[in-house]
Design an enzyme around this catalytic site. Structure first.
Site, PDB file in Angstrom:
ATOM      1  N   LYS A   1       0.745  -1.254  -0.027  1.00  0.00           N
ATOM      2  CA  LYS A   1       0.233  -0.597   0.084  1.00  0.00           C
ATOM      3  C   LYS A   1       0.720   1.493   0.104  1.00  0.00           C
ATOM      4  O   LYS A   1       2.265   1.542   0.159  1.00  0.00           O
ATOM      5  CB  LYS A   1      -0.887  -0.179   1.400  1.00  0.00           C
ATOM      6  CG  LYS A   1       0.298  -0.051   2.206  1.00  0.00           C
ATOM      7  CD  LYS A   1      -1.571  -1.003   3.849  1.00  0.00           C
ATOM      8  CE  LYS A   1      -0.222  -0.134   4.730  1.00  0.00           C
ATOM      9  NZ  LYS A   1      -1.224  -1.181   6.172  1.00  0.00           N
TER      10      LYS A   1
ATOM     11  N   ARG B   1     -10.945   0.097  14.947  1.00  0.00           N
ATOM     12  CA  ARG B   1     -10.537   0.728  13.889  1.00  0.00           C
ATOM     13  C   ARG B   1     -11.653   0.200  12.603  1.00  0.00           C
ATOM     14  O   ARG B   1     -12.836   0.916  11.745  1.00  0.00           O
ATOM     15  CB  ARG B   1      -9.674   1.309  12.610  1.00  0.00           C
ATOM     16  CG  ARG B   1      -9.250  -0.220  12.969  1.00  0.00           C
ATOM     17  CD  ARG B   1      -7.813   0.688  11.816  1.00  0.00           C
ATOM     18  NE  ARG B   1      -6.898  -0.472  11.078  1.00  0.00           N
ATOM     19  CZ  ARG B   1      -5.777   0.273  11.085  1.00  0.00           C
ATOM     20  NH1 ARG B   1      -4.791   0.786  10.651  1.00  0.00           N
ATOM     21  NH2 ARG B   1      -4.544  -1.158  10.542  1.00  0.00           N
TER      22      ARG B   1
ATOM     23  N   MET C   1      10.622  24.628   1.866  1.00  0.00           N
ATOM     24  CA  MET C   1       9.866  23.526   1.311  1.00  0.00           C
ATOM     25  C   MET C   1      11.557  23.441   0.237  1.00  0.00           C
ATOM     26  O   MET C   1      10.785  22.143  -0.170  1.00  0.00           O
ATOM     27  CB  MET C   1       9.409  24.425   0.048  1.00  0.00           C
ATOM     28  CG  MET C   1       8.706  23.525  -0.245  1.00  0.00           C
ATOM     29  SD  MET C   1       6.970  24.620  -1.594  1.00  0.00           S
ATOM     30  CE  MET C   1       6.009  25.234   0.014  1.00  0.00           C
TER      31      MET C   1
ATOM     32  N   TYR D   1      13.844  31.046   7.853  1.00  0.00           N
ATOM     33  CA  TYR D   1      12.712  31.815   7.582  1.00  0.00           C
ATOM     34  C   TYR D   1      12.981  31.994   9.220  1.00  0.00           C
ATOM     35  O   TYR D   1      13.469  30.537  10.328  1.00  0.00           O
ATOM     36  CB  TYR D   1      11.270  30.817   7.364  1.00  0.00           C
ATOM     37  CG  TYR D   1      10.770  30.744   5.642  1.00  0.00           C
ATOM     38  CD1 TYR D   1      10.861  32.178   5.546  1.00  0.00           C
ATOM     39  CD2 TYR D   1      11.053  29.861   5.508  1.00  0.00           C
ATOM     40  CE1 TYR D   1      10.006  32.719   4.501  1.00  0.00           C
ATOM     41  CE2 TYR D   1      10.954  29.831   3.812  1.00  0.00           C
ATOM     42  CZ  TYR D   1      10.044  30.886   3.688  1.00  0.00           C
ATOM     43  OH  TYR D   1       9.997  31.541   1.828  1.00  0.00           O
TER      44      TYR D   1
HETATM   45  C1  LIG Z   1      -0.152  -1.732   7.148  1.00  0.00           C
HETATM   46  C2  LIG Z   1      -0.450  -2.872   7.415  1.00  0.00           C
HETATM   47  C3  LIG Z   1       0.190  -4.041   7.492  1.00  0.00           C
HETATM   48  C4  LIG Z   1       1.744  -4.008   7.208  1.00  0.00           C
HETATM   49  O1  LIG Z   1       1.979  -3.348   9.031  1.00  0.00           O
HETATM   50  P1  LIG Z   1       3.322  -3.740   9.301  1.00  0.00           P
HETATM   51  O2  LIG Z   1       4.026  -3.025  10.393  1.00  0.00           O
HETATM   52  O3  LIG Z   1       3.709  -2.327   7.841  1.00  0.00           O
HETATM   53  O4  LIG Z   1       4.516  -4.540   9.234  1.00  0.00           O
HETATM   54  C5  LIG Z   1      -0.551  -5.139   8.269  1.00  0.00           C
HETATM   55  N1  LIG Z   1      -1.283  -5.680   8.152  1.00  0.00           N
HETATM   56  C6  LIG Z   1      -2.539  -4.847   7.964  1.00  0.00           C
HETATM   57  C7  LIG Z   1      -3.518  -5.089   7.960  1.00  0.00           C
HETATM   58  C8  LIG Z   1      -2.115  -3.543   7.257  1.00  0.00           C
HETATM   59  O5  LIG Z   1      -2.905  -2.523   7.279  1.00  0.00           O
END
Ligand SMILES: *Cc1c(COP(=O)(O)O)cnc(C)c1O
Length: 384
Positions: free
Chosen positions: A43, A145, A321, A272
């Site tokens: 992801k 969640r 930036m 800045y």
């Molecule tokens: C992102 C995610 C992981 C991976 O977790 P890491 O800590 O990056 O290994 C595993 N399971 C779910 C459901 C996730 O959203």
């Protein structure tokens, strides 16, 4: 080293060591134990490092039987995997908003569902598509969640099975740990027990042998093996530490060119807010990278450093930036055009992504996913 234009190294860039990525994946496989498969999480563009190169590398490096699926967060990410040519399973882990069930079905994705309403919508999408669609049920054991309640599987289990009967394939059950990277593994073990109890409460006819169970992110896979037949590593693949004895190989290196080198008079103010003033005559270097590239703006005041000619030099003043200034007093041989390392190794020195994250009061995940599109990603691999 793949042949890539030196123009990509003219300003600032990210080097991605694909061999290190492959080693980290094999390490997870080894630690997870015999027969355990992987759902590598790709992801957010593989945590900012480039999804397609990561997917190609892992598909090549892992034994076919060990690669169950790739994990994404959104339907668009899953569709991008399909467009790239990945034909295997793709699990979408975040809850899918109402308008995205049909596109998910069209891309042949597997959804992770958290309530009966989601199962209903997925069944409707399957009817419309005219073919069966797969899903996994998330079981909430404390993350809160998303997910079906762990202590009510007797109720929702039957309802989900009834909704799924016609044209859905209920392929897996999983939970997500909230504290697997904390020193105390008690909460993680408690969540695993809740999952086991929950699965045991499902109506017996709803527990077909082909349904897979998975729980573990990187930290759990390395620290508490034996929970589920698949693991879902993310950050460890990309070089982030997870509080386990085994350390990942570094994958991401962040570099920038020294675009200006100047000697400044005592009293010269910088940046800045003019938060820094030269105490004596100082030698300042302006790096061609800023927070617009994803270098955290609060790294400067947090004691952030860069490596130049193998020396640690301090970031001074506020990060802008597009540029960041370092004090080159400790690196007198640093010249215009020299390469500075913000994350990674230079000579014997190394700045880890975890060091940068902890200085900034955040986690490696946020640093990596914050690296902006302005930075070219340069893949490094001996056999790419
Ligand atoms: C992102 C995610 C992981 C991976 O977790 P890491 O800590 O990056 O290994 C595993 N399971 C779910 C459901 C996730 O959203």
């Amino acid at each position: 080293m793949t042949s890539q234009s030196t123009a990509l190294r003219s300003r600032a860039w990210v080097e991605v060591d694909l061999d290190a990525l492959a080693r980290n994946a094999l390490q997870i496989l080894l630690s997870a134990g015999p027969g355990v498969g992987l759902i590598p999480m790709v992801k957010a563009d593989a945590y900012g490092l480039g999804m397609t190169a990561v997917v190609d590398t892992l598909a090549r490096a892992l034994p076919e039987a060990a690669l169950y699926a790739f994990g994404v967060a959104t339907v668009a990410e899953g569709a991008a995997l399909r467009a790239h040519g990945w034909k295997g399973a793709v699990l979408v882990f975040s809850p899918v908003p109402p308008g995205e069930f049909e596109p998910a079905a069209a891309a042949g994705l597997t959804l992770c569902l958290s309530d009966a309403e989601g199962v209903r919508r997925w069944a409707a999408a399957a009817r419309q598509a005219g073919r069966p669609l797969a899903f996994h049920t998330e079981i909430d054991t404390g993350m809160g969640r998303s997910g079906f309640r762990w202590d009510q599987a007797g109720v929702w289990g039957a309802a989900v099975a009834a909704l799924a009967r016609e044209n859905l394939e209920w392929a897996g059950c999983f939970t997500h740990f909230h504290s697997a990277d904390e020193p105390d593994l008690g909460p993680t073990r408690a969540q695993w027990q809740r999952l086991e109890q929950s699965l045991a409460t499902l109506p017996p006819q709803e527990r077909p042998a082909h349904r897979v169970v998975h729980t573990s992110n990187s930290a759990a896979a390395l620290r508490v093996p034996g929970m589920g037949e698949l693991v879902r590593p993310g950050i460890f693949l990309y070089g982030g530490g997870v509080g386990a004895a085994v350390r990942p190989a570094a994958v991401a290196t962040l570099r920038a060119r020294l675009a200006l080198v100047r000697q400044v008079e005592p009293g010269t103010t910088l940046g800045y807010g003019a938060t820094y003033t030269a105490r004596g005559t100082e030698r300042w270097g302006t790096l061609a990278i800023g927070y617009g590239d994803g270098l955290p703006r609060n790294l400067g005041p947090a004691g952030g450093e860069a490596l130049i000619v193998g020396e640690r030099v301090p970031i001074i003043g506020r990060i802008s930036m597009d540029v960041t200034v370092v004090d080159l007093t400790r690196a007198p041989t640093a010249h215009l055009g020299a390469v500075a390392t913000l994350i990674g190794a230079d000579g014997a020195e190394r700045i880890t992504v975890d060091e940068v994250a902890s200085r900034c009061g955040t986690i490696s995940y946020e640093i990596l996913t914050g690296l902006s599109p302005r930075l070219p990603r340069l893949r490094r691999s001996v056999d790419a």
